[in-house]
Design an enzyme around this catalytic site. Structure first.
Site, PDB file in Angstrom:
ATOM      1  N   GLY A 235      24.672  56.282 -38.462  1.00 16.29           N
ATOM      2  CA  GLY A 235      23.546  55.744 -37.764  1.00 16.29           C
ATOM      3  C   GLY A 235      24.089  54.360 -36.987  1.00 16.29           C
TER       4      GLY A 235
ATOM      5  N   LYS B  69      23.880  45.733 -40.797  1.00 18.97           N
ATOM      6  CA  LYS B  69      25.038  45.016 -40.198  1.00 18.97           C
ATOM      7  C   LYS B  69      24.598  44.421 -39.100  1.00 18.97           C
ATOM      8  CE  LYS B  69      27.879  48.463 -42.693  1.00 18.97           C
ATOM      9  NZ  LYS B  69      28.896  49.592 -42.575  1.00 18.97           N
TER      10      LYS B  69
ATOM     11  N   CYS C 230      27.089  50.242 -36.952  1.00 15.56           N
ATOM     12  CA  CYS C 230      27.187  51.461 -37.404  1.00 15.56           C
ATOM     13  C   CYS C 230      27.343  51.850 -38.900  1.00 15.56           C
ATOM     14  CB  CYS C 230      28.303  51.892 -36.551  1.00 15.56           C
ATOM     15  SG  CYS C 230      28.176  52.243 -34.691  1.00 15.56           S
ATOM     16  N   ASP C 231      27.004  52.883 -39.271  1.00 10.13           N
ATOM     17  CA  ASP C 231      27.210  53.113 -40.847  1.00 10.13           C
ATOM     18  C   ASP C 231      27.189  54.597 -40.941  1.00 10.13           C
ATOM     19  OD1 ASP C 231      27.702  51.667 -43.590  1.00 10.13           O
ATOM     20  OD2 ASP C 231      26.628  53.749 -43.898  1.00 10.13           O
ATOM     21  N   SER C 232      28.112  55.193 -41.536  1.00  5.63           N
ATOM     22  CA  SER C 232      28.330  56.822 -41.894  1.00  5.63           C
ATOM     23  C   SER C 232      28.026  57.038 -43.338  1.00  5.63           C
ATOM     24  CB  SER C 232      29.598  57.187 -41.394  1.00  5.63           C
ATOM     25  OG  SER C 232      29.891  57.275 -39.980  1.00  5.63           O
TER      26      SER C 232
END
Length: 228
Positions: free
Chosen positions: A111, A56, A74-76
């Site tokens: 992240g 991203k 960000c990524d969860s």
């Protein structure tokens, strides 16, 4: 003035930054998460969160609008019983997951990936990288060329949830587009007994982790505090 771009469409993340007084703008990436995972074959939840955050951030960093800015992606990913859980999207999937999660615990991995899109000292003209230029309010300090990431994880402990409560929660639509089928900063907070770790990571962006990444780009988080 240093600019920070959040490469995420998550309202929770932008609200978190705003509440922390961090000046930023939002530029959503057009990343196919399934395609990225298929390409790299990542199955570990921790590594998947970092991989998607990087995808991203780099997608937005490549856009003309990101020139001269810092980009944070960000990524969860929720890890439960050794499995990686992203967004459930459907009520059936969310219900099956939440019935299993009831009274148990899992780990939410978020992240973060930072890309410094500012021109580095080597790219600038000599007149623009001296002391005067760095102190000039109309210019941006030389970039670091940094591109790096980190993962913030927190263990989430859930209360016992009866099927009627789960169905009522799913009917609101809130859990369908959240990693792990829950939120901590919304209606889902009623079902979270405690969090071991950074609670901001559960929301979707760890401010302390962002501070550390900014430090590698020679930027203090206080430089991004809103004057308002």
């Amino acid at each position: 003035m240093t600019r920070l771009i959040l490469a995420s469409q998550s309202p929770a993340r932008t609200k978190l930054l705003a509440d922390a007084g961090i000046r930023h703008s939002v530029l959503v990436s057009d990343v196919d998460e399934d395609a990225v995972q298929a390409r790299y074959g990542v199955t570990d939840p921790h590594d998947t969160a970092l991989l998607l955050a990087r995808a991203k951030a780099e997608a937005v960093a490549a856009l003309p609008e990101a020139e001269g800015a810092l980009v944070i992606g960000c990524d969860s990913v929720f890890e439960f019983d050794g499995e990686a859980h992203g967004k459930p999207y459907t009520a059936a999937v969310a219900r099956e997951r939440m019935l299993r999660m009831s009274g148990n615990s899992g780990v939410l991995h978020t992240g973060h990936w930072l890309v410094d899109c500012r021109a580095t000292a080597a790219d600038d003209e000599p007149a623009e990288i001296g002391t005067d230029a760095a102190s000039d309010g109309g210019m941006t300090a030389p970039g670091s060329g940094a591109t790096l990431g980190a993962v913030a994880s927190a263990e989430v402990h859930f209360t016992e949830m009866d099927p009627e409560e789960i169905d009522a929660y799913i009917a609101t639509g809130e859990p369908l587009h959240c990693a792990g089928s829950f939120t901590i900063d919304g209606l889902g907070g009623a079902f979270i007994r405690k969090v071991d770790g950074d609670p901001h990571a559960v929301v979707g962006l760890s401010v302390s982790t962002l501070r550390g990444l900014l430090g590698h780009a020679n930027v203090r988080i206080t430089d991004l505090w809103s004057a308002e």
